[in-house]
Design a protein around this motif. Structure first.
Motif, PDB file in Angstrom:
ATOM      1  N   ILE A   9       0.863  -1.144  -0.011  1.00 51.62           N
ATOM      2  CA  ILE A   9      -0.081  -0.066   0.153  1.00 51.62           C
ATOM      3  C   ILE A   9       0.991   1.368   0.084  1.00 51.62           C
ATOM      4  CG2 ILE A   9      -0.154   0.275   2.547  1.00 51.62           C
ATOM      5  CD1 ILE A   9      -3.156   0.795   2.039  1.00 51.62           C
ATOM      6  N   SER A  10       1.998   1.243   0.287  1.00 45.92           N
ATOM      7  CA  SER A  10       2.996   2.318   0.396  1.00 45.92           C
ATOM      8  C   SER A  10       3.797   2.718  -0.954  1.00 45.92           C
ATOM      9  CB  SER A  10       4.214   2.296   1.380  1.00 45.92           C
ATOM     10  OG  SER A  10       3.541   2.111   2.621  1.00 45.92           O
ATOM     11  N   GLY A  11       3.427   1.579  -1.749  1.00 45.08           N
ATOM     12  CA  GLY A  11       3.983   2.051  -3.198  1.00 45.08           C
ATOM     13  C   GLY A  11       3.057   2.712  -4.190  1.00 45.08           C
ATOM     14  N   GLY A  14      -0.311   0.776  -4.819  1.00 46.19           N
ATOM     15  CA  GLY A  14      -1.180   0.658  -3.619  1.00 46.19           C
ATOM     16  C   GLY A  14      -1.603   1.892  -3.318  1.00 46.19           C
ATOM     17  N   SER A  15      -0.917   2.968  -3.278  1.00 48.74           N
ATOM     18  CA  SER A  15      -1.453   4.226  -2.902  1.00 48.74           C
ATOM     19  C   SER A  15      -2.478   4.920  -3.643  1.00 48.74           C
ATOM     20  CB  SER A  15      -0.251   5.225  -2.589  1.00 48.74           C
ATOM     21  OG  SER A  15       0.293   5.565  -3.856  1.00 48.74           O
ATOM     22  N   TYR A  16      -2.424   4.520  -5.076  1.00 44.85           N
ATOM     23  CA  TYR A  16      -3.296   5.000  -5.804  1.00 44.85           C
ATOM     24  C   TYR A  16      -4.699   4.330  -5.650  1.00 44.85           C
ATOM     25  CZ  TYR A  16      -0.505   8.262  -8.444  1.00 44.85           C
ATOM     26  OH  TYR A  16       0.233   9.432  -8.903  1.00 44.85           O
ATOM     27  N   LEU A  17      -4.592   2.809  -5.501  1.00 45.50           N
ATOM     28  CA  LEU A  17      -5.884   2.155  -5.457  1.00 45.50           C
ATOM     29  C   LEU A  17      -6.637   2.394  -4.048  1.00 45.50           C
ATOM     30  CD1 LEU A  17      -7.616   0.005  -6.368  1.00 45.50           C
ATOM     31  CD2 LEU A  17      -6.094  -1.632  -5.234  1.00 45.50           C
ATOM     32  N   ALA A  18      -5.476   2.689  -2.940  1.00 42.47           N
ATOM     33  CA  ALA A  18      -6.209   3.076  -1.976  1.00 42.47           C
ATOM     34  C   ALA A  18      -6.996   4.380  -1.815  1.00 42.47           C
ATOM     35  CB  ALA A  18      -5.058   3.160  -0.748  1.00 42.47           C
ATOM     36  N   GLU A  19      -6.527   5.350  -2.502  1.00 44.28           N
ATOM     37  CA  GLU A  19      -7.324   6.652  -2.571  1.00 44.28           C
ATOM     38  C   GLU A  19      -8.447   6.428  -3.344  1.00 44.28           C
ATOM     39  OE1 GLU A  19      -4.348   9.117  -4.358  1.00 44.28           O
ATOM     40  OE2 GLU A  19      -3.327   9.532  -2.468  1.00 44.28           O
ATOM     41  N   VAL A  28     -10.563   0.598   3.740  1.00 38.07           N
ATOM     42  CA  VAL A  28      -9.169   0.219   3.440  1.00 38.07           C
ATOM     43  C   VAL A  28      -8.330  -0.283   4.576  1.00 38.07           C
ATOM     44  CG1 VAL A  28      -7.104   0.514   1.865  1.00 38.07           C
ATOM     45  CG2 VAL A  28      -9.522   1.465   1.270  1.00 38.07           C
ATOM     46  N   VAL A  29      -7.821  -1.395   4.541  1.00 42.33           N
ATOM     47  CA  VAL A  29      -6.793  -1.888   5.311  1.00 42.33           C
ATOM     48  C   VAL A  29      -5.450  -2.300   4.587  1.00 42.33           C
ATOM     49  CG1 VAL A  29      -6.166  -3.598   6.984  1.00 42.33           C
ATOM     50  CG2 VAL A  29      -8.640  -3.007   6.822  1.00 42.33           C
ATOM     51  N   GLY A  30      -4.465  -1.624   4.764  1.00 45.21           N
ATOM     52  CA  GLY A  30      -2.987  -1.771   4.562  1.00 45.21           C
ATOM     53  C   GLY A  30      -2.373  -3.009   5.163  1.00 45.21           C
ATOM     54  N   LEU A  31      -2.131  -4.160   4.375  1.00 45.62           N
ATOM     55  CA  LEU A  31      -1.256  -5.040   5.004  1.00 45.62           C
ATOM     56  C   LEU A  31       0.120  -4.831   4.883  1.00 45.62           C
ATOM     57  CD1 LEU A  31      -2.013  -7.965   6.581  1.00 45.62           C
ATOM     58  CD2 LEU A  31      -2.193  -9.050   4.431  1.00 45.62           C
ATOM     59  N   LEU A  32       0.567  -4.654   6.082  1.00 44.61           N
ATOM     60  CA  LEU A  32       2.125  -4.584   6.140  1.00 44.61           C
ATOM     61  C   LEU A  32       2.975  -5.939   6.479  1.00 44.61           C
ATOM     62  CD1 LEU A  32       2.194  -1.457   8.159  1.00 44.61           C
ATOM     63  CD2 LEU A  32       2.261  -1.591   5.438  1.00 44.61           C
ATOM     64  N   ARG A  33       4.395  -5.800   6.164  1.00 39.45           N
ATOM     65  CA  ARG A  33       5.040  -6.980   6.793  1.00 39.45           C
ATOM     66  C   ARG A  33       5.233  -6.851   8.157  1.00 39.45           C
ATOM     67  NH1 ARG A  33       9.789  -8.752   2.756  1.00 39.45           N
ATOM     68  NH2 ARG A  33       9.600 -10.814   3.928  1.00 39.45           N
ATOM     69  N   PRO A  67     -12.895  -8.985   4.719  1.00 38.13           N
ATOM     70  CA  PRO A  67     -12.739  -8.138   3.471  1.00 38.13           C
ATOM     71  C   PRO A  67     -13.650  -8.907   2.343  1.00 38.13           C
ATOM     72  CG  PRO A  67     -10.909  -9.437   3.817  1.00 38.13           C
ATOM     73  CD  PRO A  67     -11.545  -9.773   5.025  1.00 38.13           C
ATOM     74  N   SER A  68     -14.236  -7.827   1.574  1.00 45.88           N
ATOM     75  CA  SER A  68     -14.597  -8.438   0.312  1.00 45.88           C
ATOM     76  C   SER A  68     -13.730  -8.662  -0.823  1.00 45.88           C
ATOM     77  CB  SER A  68     -15.856  -7.681  -0.175  1.00 45.88           C
ATOM     78  OG  SER A  68     -15.475  -6.238  -0.190  1.00 45.88           O
ATOM     79  N   GLU A  69     -12.804  -7.950  -0.801  1.00 46.66           N
ATOM     80  CA  GLU A  69     -11.681  -7.640  -1.873  1.00 46.66           C
ATOM     81  C   GLU A  69     -10.195  -7.720  -1.143  1.00 46.66           C
ATOM     82  OE1 GLU A  69     -12.483  -4.008  -4.106  1.00 46.66           O
ATOM     83  OE2 GLU A  69     -14.349  -4.988  -4.955  1.00 46.66           O
ATOM     84  N   PHE A  70      -9.319  -8.304  -2.111  1.00 46.14           N
ATOM     85  CA  PHE A  70      -8.024  -8.453  -1.520  1.00 46.14           C
ATOM     86  C   PHE A  70      -7.197  -8.090  -2.607  1.00 46.14           C
ATOM     87  CE2 PHE A  70      -5.181 -11.222   1.378  1.00 46.14           C
ATOM     88  CZ  PHE A  70      -3.998 -10.688   0.947  1.00 46.14           C
ATOM     89  N   TYR A  71      -6.336  -7.080  -2.739  1.00 49.36           N
ATOM     90  CA  TYR A  71      -5.485  -6.837  -3.983  1.00 49.36           C
ATOM     91  C   TYR A  71      -3.941  -7.092  -3.251  1.00 49.36           C
ATOM     92  CZ  TYR A  71      -9.666  -4.263  -5.815  1.00 49.36           C
ATOM     93  OH  TYR A  71     -10.770  -3.629  -6.181  1.00 49.36           O
ATOM     94  N   ASN A  72      -3.301  -7.595  -4.238  1.00 45.80           N
ATOM     95  CA  ASN A  72      -1.564  -7.959  -3.610  1.00 45.80           C
ATOM     96  C   ASN A  72      -0.794  -7.143  -4.692  1.00 45.80           C
ATOM     97  OD1 ASN A  72       0.398  -9.035  -2.505  1.00 45.80           O
ATOM     98  ND2 ASN A  72       0.664 -10.638  -4.325  1.00 45.80           N
ATOM     99  N   PHE A  73      -0.005  -6.423  -4.006  1.00 46.40           N
ATOM    100  CA  PHE A  73       1.012  -5.451  -4.766  1.00 46.40           C
ATOM    101  C   PHE A  73       2.188  -5.634  -4.132  1.00 46.40           C
ATOM    102  CE2 PHE A  73      -2.823  -2.599  -5.517  1.00 46.40           C
ATOM    103  CZ  PHE A  73      -2.831  -2.684  -6.884  1.00 46.40           C
ATOM    104  N   ALA A  74       2.412  -6.458  -3.284  1.00 46.02           N
ATOM    105  CA  ALA A  74       3.545  -6.689  -2.757  1.00 46.02           C
ATOM    106  C   ALA A  74       4.480  -7.610  -3.582  1.00 46.02           C
ATOM    107  CB  ALA A  74       3.488  -7.479  -1.106  1.00 46.02           C
TER     108      ALA A  74
END
Length: 319
Positions: A9-11, A14-19, A28-33, A67-74
């Motif tokens: 989400i920091s990339g 991820g940041s554009y999609l979160a917005e 929106v929940v950002g999943l961090l390592r 969640p209803s949706e899960f997006y993976n950008f990691a």
């Protein structure tokens, strides 16, 4: 509107999609390592941690967050680093995706999952442009790991009925692009040369060509994929090739400069790209999802330069 989980989400993406999701009313929940903090804290975004290894821990987290949706950008990023640390790349870019899908299966099979895949999977393509049926020929650990994840997405969709999609993303840029990428290097150099801070820009192969699009357009395609009634994989691309030289010419001219006065081709850094043209055919996304890019190449270059000039001016006013 439901809850969406985003990794990376920091990339840029991820940041554009979160917005976009927040603007439409999603939680929106950002999943961090585990143990990491977000590089940029986004407004109205929650954060959770996962070590990207423990399937049961992620299953429990998904059951809690619902969640209803899960997006993976990691992912470890592309560029010169796509050959570094193949074990780490394989873990994060490949195997971690299998763990995510296993957790979805264990928590709630109705969660819709979207994997940010990559045109690098085509490697040295047999045909151009490439579409969803073009054979994959990965040429790097990065591409091989992305292909593993792509196959896992297809497997969970076919075997377990998970609503899982892969977006085969071609190069996409924005002012949020990392500074190591050539497009951001050029935009920042224009700003610094215009301000008299720098006096030249050294680049590798100016004739290298890419299919460049605008990042907010591309993450919008992922949203359309999860909103559709059927899960599938889609190429997301502009279908147009432009060279680094063209990018330089437009970027410098936008600031009233001639790139030939400032850009030097650094032959010591020259990496010959002998692959066939990497250019995407997004016909399927246009036909089924109604997706089309809203920002053309020229507009993309200009907005990146404008953002770099504004950023440099802002730093100067603060010093």
């Amino acid at each position: 509107m439901g809850t969406a989980i985003l990794t990376g989400i920091s990339g840029q993406d991820g940041s554009y999609l979160a917005e976009q999701l927040r603007e439409d009313g999603h939680r929106v929940v950002g999943l961090l390592r585990e143990g990491r903090t977000p590089c940029v804290v986004l407004d109205s975004v929650e954060y959770a941690e996962w070590d990207f290894m423990d399937v049961s821990a992620l299953t429990a987290l998904l059951s809690k967050l619902r969640p209803s949706e899960f997006y993976n950008f990691a992912a470890f990023s592309t560029g010169a680093g796509m050959y570094d640390d193949p074990v780490g790349i394989g873990e994060l870019n490949g195997i971690a995706v299998a763990r995510m899908l296993q957790a979805v299966l264990g928590a709630d099979v109705t969660i819709r999952f979207c994997q940010a895949s990559s045109s690098e999977m085509f490697g040295d393509p047999v045909t151009s442009p490439q579409d969803e049926l073009t054979p994959f020929r990965p040429c790097s650990p990065y591409a091989a790991a992305k292909l593993f994840a792509h196959a896992v997405v297809q497997g969970y969709r076919a075997r377990h009925g998970v609503f899982a999609c892969s977006a085969i993303l071609y190069n996409h840029e924005s002012p949020r692009r990392g500074r190591a990428f050539v497009t951001r290097k050029i935009a920042d150099a224009v700003a610094r040369i215009r301000a008299g801070v720098d006096h030249e820009l050294r680049l590798g192969n100016l004739d290298a060509k890419r299919d460049w699009g605008y990042a907010p357009d591309y993450v919008r395609a992922l949203r359309l994929m999860l909103a559709h009634q059927d899960a599938d994989d889609y190429v997301v691309a502009t279908g147009q090739l432009h060279s680094v030289r063209e990018f330089c010419e437009l970027a410098f001219s936008h600031a009233g400069l001639d790139y030939r006065d400032w850009v030097r081709e650094n032959t010591t850094d020259l990496r010959q790209d002998r692959r066939g043209p990497i250019v995407g055919d997004a016909t399927k996304a246009r036909r089924i999802l109604g997706w089309r890019p809203s920002t053309d190449f020229g507009a993309l270059v200009r907005l990146m330069v404008d953002a770099s000039i504004a950023s440099l001016a802002n730093k100067g006013s603060m010093s």
